[in-house]
Design an enzyme around this catalytic site. Structure first.
Site, PDB file in Angstrom:
ATOM      1  N   ASN A 117      15.565   1.258   3.915  1.00  0.00           N
ATOM      2  CA  ASN A 117      14.704   0.102   4.180  1.00  0.00           C
ATOM      3  C   ASN A 117      13.535   0.066   3.212  1.00  0.00           C
ATOM      4  O   ASN A 117      13.049   1.094   2.752  1.00  0.00           O
ATOM      5  CB  ASN A 117      14.243   0.090   5.648  1.00  0.00           C
ATOM      6  CG  ASN A 117      12.910   0.792   5.839  1.00  0.00           C
ATOM      7  OD1 ASN A 117      11.843   0.219   5.599  1.00  0.00           O
ATOM      8  ND2 ASN A 117      12.962   2.061   6.247  1.00  0.00           N
ATOM      9  N   PHE A 121       5.845  -2.811   5.879  1.00  0.00           N
ATOM     10  CA  PHE A 121       4.970  -3.092   7.031  1.00  0.00           C
ATOM     11  C   PHE A 121       4.835  -4.575   7.390  1.00  0.00           C
ATOM     12  O   PHE A 121       3.705  -5.081   7.534  1.00  0.00           O
ATOM     13  CB  PHE A 121       3.555  -2.534   6.807  1.00  0.00           C
ATOM     14  CG  PHE A 121       3.438  -1.050   6.667  1.00  0.00           C
ATOM     15  CD1 PHE A 121       4.433  -0.188   7.099  1.00  0.00           C
ATOM     16  CD2 PHE A 121       2.288  -0.492   6.106  1.00  0.00           C
ATOM     17  CE1 PHE A 121       4.295   1.197   6.983  1.00  0.00           C
ATOM     18  CE2 PHE A 121       2.135   0.882   5.978  1.00  0.00           C
ATOM     19  CZ  PHE A 121       3.142   1.722   6.411  1.00  0.00           C
ATOM     20  N   SER A 183       4.835   6.196   4.501  1.00  0.00           N
ATOM     21  CA  SER A 183       5.911   5.230   4.232  1.00  0.00           C
ATOM     22  C   SER A 183       6.014   5.008   2.729  1.00  0.00           C
ATOM     23  O   SER A 183       4.993   4.857   2.056  1.00  0.00           O
ATOM     24  CB  SER A 183       5.622   3.902   4.931  1.00  0.00           C
ATOM     25  OG  SER A 183       5.817   4.046   6.306  1.00  0.00           O
ATOM     26  N   ASN A 185       7.135   2.435   1.166  1.00  0.00           N
ATOM     27  CA  ASN A 185       7.259   1.029   0.758  1.00  0.00           C
ATOM     28  C   ASN A 185       5.939   0.288   0.641  1.00  0.00           C
ATOM     29  O   ASN A 185       5.924  -0.920   0.422  1.00  0.00           O
ATOM     30  CB  ASN A 185       8.175   0.292   1.733  1.00  0.00           C
ATOM     31  CG  ASN A 185       9.546   0.938   1.788  1.00  0.00           C
ATOM     32  OD1 ASN A 185      10.180   1.141   0.748  1.00  0.00           O
ATOM     33  ND2 ASN A 185       9.980   1.312   2.975  1.00  0.00           N
ATOM     34  N   THR A 186       4.833   1.002   0.816  1.00  0.00           N
ATOM     35  CA  THR A 186       3.517   0.409   0.556  1.00  0.00           C
ATOM     36  C   THR A 186       2.944   1.176  -0.612  1.00  0.00           C
ATOM     37  O   THR A 186       2.754   2.397  -0.530  1.00  0.00           O
ATOM     38  CB  THR A 186       2.603   0.527   1.807  1.00  0.00           C
ATOM     39  OG1 THR A 186       3.145  -0.279   2.835  1.00  0.00           O
ATOM     40  CG2 THR A 186       1.182   0.087   1.500  1.00  0.00           C
ATOM     41  N   LYS A 225       1.559  11.343  10.338  1.00  0.00           N
ATOM     42  CA  LYS A 225       2.988  11.291   9.993  1.00  0.00           C
ATOM     43  C   LYS A 225       3.180  11.563   8.507  1.00  0.00           C
ATOM     44  O   LYS A 225       2.585  10.896   7.657  1.00  0.00           O
ATOM     45  CB  LYS A 225       3.582   9.931  10.368  1.00  0.00           C
ATOM     46  CG  LYS A 225       5.099   9.887  10.183  1.00  0.00           C
ATOM     47  CD  LYS A 225       5.717   8.733  10.927  1.00  0.00           C
ATOM     48  CE  LYS A 225       7.214   8.669  10.703  1.00  0.00           C
ATOM     49  NZ  LYS A 225       7.845   7.553  11.390  1.00  0.00           N
ATOM     50  N   ASN A 254       8.920  10.994   7.673  1.00  0.00           N
ATOM     51  CA  ASN A 254       9.221   9.588   7.384  1.00  0.00           C
ATOM     52  C   ASN A 254      10.485   9.507   6.508  1.00  0.00           C
ATOM     53  O   ASN A 254      11.121  10.524   6.235  1.00  0.00           O
ATOM     54  CB  ASN A 254       8.018   8.949   6.673  1.00  0.00           C
ATOM     55  CG  ASN A 254       7.800   7.510   7.116  1.00  0.00           C
ATOM     56  OD1 ASN A 254       8.756   6.733   7.151  1.00  0.00           O
ATOM     57  ND2 ASN A 254       6.576   7.165   7.449  1.00  0.00           N
TER      58      ASN A 254
HETATM   59  C1  LIG Z   1      14.193  -0.123   9.294  1.00  0.00           C
HETATM   60  C2  LIG Z   1      13.203   1.000   9.447  1.00  0.00           C
HETATM   61  C3  LIG Z   1      11.836   0.695   9.553  1.00  0.00           C
HETATM   62  C4  LIG Z   1      10.899   1.718   9.690  1.00  0.00           C
HETATM   63  N1  LIG Z   1       9.579   1.397   9.819  1.00  0.00           N
HETATM   64  C5  LIG Z   1       8.663   2.394   9.988  1.00  0.00           C
HETATM   65  C6  LIG Z   1       7.291   2.085  10.161  1.00  0.00           C
HETATM   66  O1  LIG Z   1       6.880   0.917  10.220  1.00  0.00           O
HETATM   67  N2  LIG Z   1       6.414   3.121  10.276  1.00  0.00           N
HETATM   68  C7  LIG Z   1       6.813   4.427  10.255  1.00  0.00           C
HETATM   69  O2  LIG Z   1       5.987   5.334  10.374  1.00  0.00           O
HETATM   70  N3  LIG Z   1       8.124   4.748  10.100  1.00  0.00           N
HETATM   71  C8  LIG Z   1       9.039   3.764   9.977  1.00  0.00           C
HETATM   72  N4  LIG Z   1      10.359   4.086   9.828  1.00  0.00           N
HETATM   73  C9  LIG Z   1      10.739   5.523   9.764  1.00  0.00           C
HETATM   74  C10 LIG Z   1      11.183   6.076  11.110  1.00  0.00           C
HETATM   75  O3  LIG Z   1      10.142   6.011  12.063  1.00  0.00           O
HETATM   76  C11 LIG Z   1      11.667   7.538  10.962  1.00  0.00           C
HETATM   77  O4  LIG Z   1      10.576   8.336  10.547  1.00  0.00           O
HETATM   78  C12 LIG Z   1      12.784   7.679   9.934  1.00  0.00           C
HETATM   79  O5  LIG Z   1      13.656   6.577   9.990  1.00  0.00           O
HETATM   80  C13 LIG Z   1      13.615   8.964  10.148  1.00  0.00           C
HETATM   81  O6  LIG Z   1      14.237   8.952  11.406  1.00  0.00           O
HETATM   82  P1  LIG Z   1      15.785   8.533  11.614  1.00  0.00           P
HETATM   83  O7  LIG Z   1      16.593   9.302  10.628  1.00  0.00           O
HETATM   84  O8  LIG Z   1      16.065   8.877  13.063  1.00  0.00           O
HETATM   85  O9  LIG Z   1      15.854   7.067  11.390  1.00  0.00           O
HETATM   86  C14 LIG Z   1      11.322   3.081   9.704  1.00  0.00           C
HETATM   87  C15 LIG Z   1      12.692   3.361   9.599  1.00  0.00           C
HETATM   88  C16 LIG Z   1      13.616   2.363   9.479  1.00  0.00           C
HETATM   89  C17 LIG Z   1      15.081   2.707   9.390  1.00  0.00           C
END
Ligand SMILES: Cc1cc2nc3c(=O)[nH]c(=O)nc-3n(C[C@H](O)[C@H](O)[C@H](O)COP(=O)(O)O)c2cc1C
Length: 349
Positions: A117, A121, A183, A185-186, A225, A254
């Site tokens: 992704n 934000f 994150s 992406n910022t 985080k 993350n």
């Molecule tokens: C589509 C998507 C959007 C996400 N948006 C955020 C976010 O806004 N803030 C954040 O801290 N992590 C965000 N994450 C990261 C997740 O909270 C998590 O840390 C990461 O996906 C690893 O966990 P997983 O393997 O179970 O997905 C996002 C992940 C995905 C897939």
């Protein structure tokens, strides 16, 4: 749930972001009346109250939570909790509403049980979230975390002002706060993990948190985080600063910019990778933090937990609590029950 494979094959025909919004909308409808809520609870929430975890001064009814990003604007918090989660982390929220990056910005990699992704934000901002949370019932049986981020256009030198404004505006509504400086992406966000910025950011955030906690007469733990793409010396320095400033806990990890051994043709898409390929790295980082802080810093372990075995191993690595995101996309709404049932069996042995 037996019908999820069918629902998933329909959802997977849609653009991933549309599918996500549809899934949230379906869930909200399913949770809109008392009988349907009771049905959801019977289907998914088998957890009972015998899996409690004390962490950062809070009582979680079980160790499993929903990771940040799934419900960015707090639209379906109570409905998501009916799927069995002990905590829900809403956000990332930024002070002002912002659109995020251009779509499409989520890519599924089914061959790798992963997602990439590059959302950036997108969210409706602090005021909208505050209004939404104010409408939630005060009495709840799950812990509510709020994940905070800086606005896209805020220079790093002023980032602490964004986080402090969010703590002041939203802290009252939360059980814990997650400071998201990881994150991918910022632009520049992850530089906030460096010593110079941490020494500016953390005292400011913790000071504002203290004011909110005094105002409401209840503690408000702050967790940070972290990114997976750090070297061990970088992580050492961060842990040192987190402990020095008295942060209550850490969320690891993350999404990653690395592309470890992927098979999918779209593996080269820009953005942060999540899901099964993140599993090993997440576990390794959690184990490292646990060892290097001598278990002084409570850890929420997240990354690549796709089923019960992954959950168990993340807890064994030293996490006190765990979270899922991508696992829910691939396994569906029965995931929490599957994980919690297996963990309960393990405890009973
Ligand atoms: C589509 C998507 C959007 C996400 N948006 C955020 C976010 O806004 N803030 C954040 O801290 N992590 C965000 N994450 C990261 C997740 O909270 C998590 O840390 C990461 O996906 C690893 O966990 P997983 O393997 O179970 O997905 C996002 C992940 C995905 C897939």
């Amino acid at each position: 749930m037996a019908i999820y494979p069918v629902l998933r094959s329909l959802l997977f025909r849609l653009d991933p972001e549309d599918a996500h919004h549809l899934a949230l909308a379906l869930l909200r409808v399913a949770a809109s009346t008392p009988p349907s809520r009771a049905w959801l609870r019977r289907q998914f929430d088998l957890a009972g109250r015998d899996q409690q975890v004390e962490c950062c001064g809070l009582t979680f009814r079980n160790p499993l939570g929903l990771a940040a990003g799934y419900d960015k604007d707090g639209r379906a918090v109570a409905a998501l909790a009916l799927l069995g989660f002990g905590h829900i982390e809403v956000g990332t929220v930024t002070p002002q509403a912002q659109p995020g990056n251009p779509r499409p910005r989520i890519v599924r990699l089914p061959a790798d049980r992963a997602v990439i992704n590059r959302m950036g934000f997108p969210n409706r901002g602090a005021q909208a979230l505050r209004a939404r949370l104010a409408r939630m019932p005060r009495e709840r049986d799950f812990v509510l975390g709020l994940n905070l981020g800086k606005g896209r256009d805020t220079p790093l030198e002023h980032a602490h002002e964004d986080y402090c404004a969010l703590v002041g505006d939203l802290g009252e509504a939360a059980d814990y706060l997650a400071v998201n400086i990881s994150s991918p992406n910022t632009q520049g966000l992850r530089q906030l993990q460096s010593r110079t910025y941490l020494d500016q950011l953390l005292p400011a955030v913790l000071g504002e948190r203290d004011r909110v906690a005094r105002r409401r007469g209840r503690s408000l733990p702050v967790l940070v985080k972290l990114a997976p793409d750090l070297t061990w010396p970088e992580l050492d320095e961060i842990l040192d600063r987190l402990l020095a400033h008295g942060v209550e806990g850490v969320i690891a990890i993350n999404t990653t910019l690395a592309r470890p051994g992927l098979h999918s043709p779209r593996a080269g898409e820009a953005g942060g990778l999540s899901g099964a390929p993140l599993r090993e790295r997440a576990r390794e980082v959690v184990a490292y933090i646990h060892a290097h802080t001598e278990a002084q810093l409570p850890i929420i372990g997240v990354g690549g937990i796709m089923g019960a075995d992954d959950a168990r191993r993340m807890l064994e690595a030293g996490a006190l609590l765990i979270q899922v995101y991508t696992g829910l996309v691939y396994s569906g709404p029965g995931l929490a029950r599957e994980i919690l049932t297996a963990l309960r069996r393990r405890e009973a042995r």
